[in-house]
Design a protein around this motif. Structure first.
Motif, PDB file in Angstrom:
ATOM      1  N   THR A  83       0.754  -1.186   0.117  1.00  0.00           N
ATOM      2  CA  THR A  83       0.101   0.146  -0.143  1.00  0.00           C
ATOM      3  C   THR A  83       1.000   1.404   0.016  1.00  0.00           C
ATOM      4  O   THR A  83       0.173   2.461  -0.258  1.00  0.00           O
ATOM      5  N   GLY A  84       2.074   1.026   0.046  1.00  0.00           N
ATOM      6  CA  GLY A  84       2.951   2.191   0.108  1.00  0.00           C
ATOM      7  C   GLY A  84       3.257   2.743   1.792  1.00  0.00           C
ATOM      8  O   GLY A  84       4.182   3.742   1.919  1.00  0.00           O
ATOM      9  N   ARG A  85       2.758   2.028   2.454  1.00  0.00           N
ATOM     10  CA  ARG A  85       2.747   2.376   3.793  1.00  0.00           C
ATOM     11  C   ARG A  85       3.433   0.990   4.617  1.00  0.00           C
ATOM     12  O   ARG A  85       2.837  -0.045   4.595  1.00  0.00           O
ATOM     13  N   ASP A  86       4.424   0.995   5.284  1.00  0.00           N
ATOM     14  CA  ASP A  86       4.875  -0.110   6.137  1.00  0.00           C
ATOM     15  C   ASP A  86       4.093  -0.394   7.223  1.00  0.00           C
ATOM     16  O   ASP A  86       4.187  -1.516   7.566  1.00  0.00           O
ATOM     17  N   VAL A  87       3.683   0.470   8.089  1.00  0.00           N
ATOM     18  CA  VAL A  87       2.896   0.050   9.269  1.00  0.00           C
ATOM     19  C   VAL A  87       1.940   0.753   9.255  1.00  0.00           C
ATOM     20  O   VAL A  87       1.674   2.012   9.214  1.00  0.00           O
ATOM     21  N   CYS A  94      -5.809  -0.567   7.649  1.00  0.00           N
ATOM     22  CA  CYS A  94      -5.136  -1.425   6.756  1.00  0.00           C
ATOM     23  C   CYS A  94      -5.668  -2.409   5.958  1.00  0.00           C
ATOM     24  O   CYS A  94      -5.334  -2.349   4.774  1.00  0.00           O
ATOM     25  N   VAL A  95      -6.585  -3.322   6.170  1.00  0.00           N
ATOM     26  CA  VAL A  95      -7.345  -4.103   5.480  1.00  0.00           C
ATOM     27  C   VAL A  95      -8.247  -3.351   4.239  1.00  0.00           C
ATOM     28  O   VAL A  95      -8.408  -3.563   3.137  1.00  0.00           O
ATOM     29  N   THR A  96      -8.940  -2.244   4.781  1.00  0.00           N
ATOM     30  CA  THR A  96      -9.572  -1.442   3.897  1.00  0.00           C
ATOM     31  C   THR A  96      -8.937  -0.942   2.753  1.00  0.00           C
ATOM     32  O   THR A  96      -8.987  -0.886   1.631  1.00  0.00           O
TER      33      THR A  96
END
Length: 137
Positions: A83-87, A94-96
């Motif tokens: 997603t381009g985001r690590d955490v 996160c899931v959406t």
């Protein structure tokens, strides 16, 4: 270092999001992946994760600690997307976000495939029986 498994509430949250996305129950599997939790880590840490497969894509959401999640989806070892985001500090976000990015990519990918190929089948349109396990993220 042992990380806690997904709680019943976290598992139910993911199930609910998947039900809303696909309008049906999606088989959700508890798995384990190995992750480098910090850039300076030399050895990966086993992390609990949730895995599912839909629309020719496979999804993994890993739990890296209390309210710390990482996710990705993939079609093959050469087509892996994050997603381009690590955490993420919120499992629902996160899931959406993962599902939205995959839905956007699904349309783009379908339009780019040569005629006669589908997202779900290899060249020739028949399943050759080769299974590729989930990629460690």
């Amino acid at each position: 270092m042992s990380l806690p498994d997904f709680t019943d509430n976290e598992y139910q949250l993911v199930n609910q999001i998947l039900l809303e996305r696909y309008n049906r129950i999606v088989p959700l599997q508890a798995v384990e992946v190995e992750l480098l939790l910090k850039p300076e880590d030399k050895m990966p840490t086993p992390c609990p994760a949730l895995y599912w497969s839909e629309l020719g894509a496979e999804f993994v959401v890993a739990k890296m600690g209390d309210q710390r999640f990482r996710c990705q989806f993939f079609y093959s070892p050469s087509e892996i997307f994050g997603t381009g985001r690590d955490v993420y500090d919120n499992l629902g976000d996160c899931v959406t976000t993962l599902l939205k990015l995959q839905a956007d990519h699904h349309g783009t990918r379908a339009a780019a495939l040569p005629e006669g190929l589908t997202k779900e089948s290899p060249a020739g349109g028949e399943d050759d029986g080769n299974y590729l396990p989930p990629i460690v993220i």
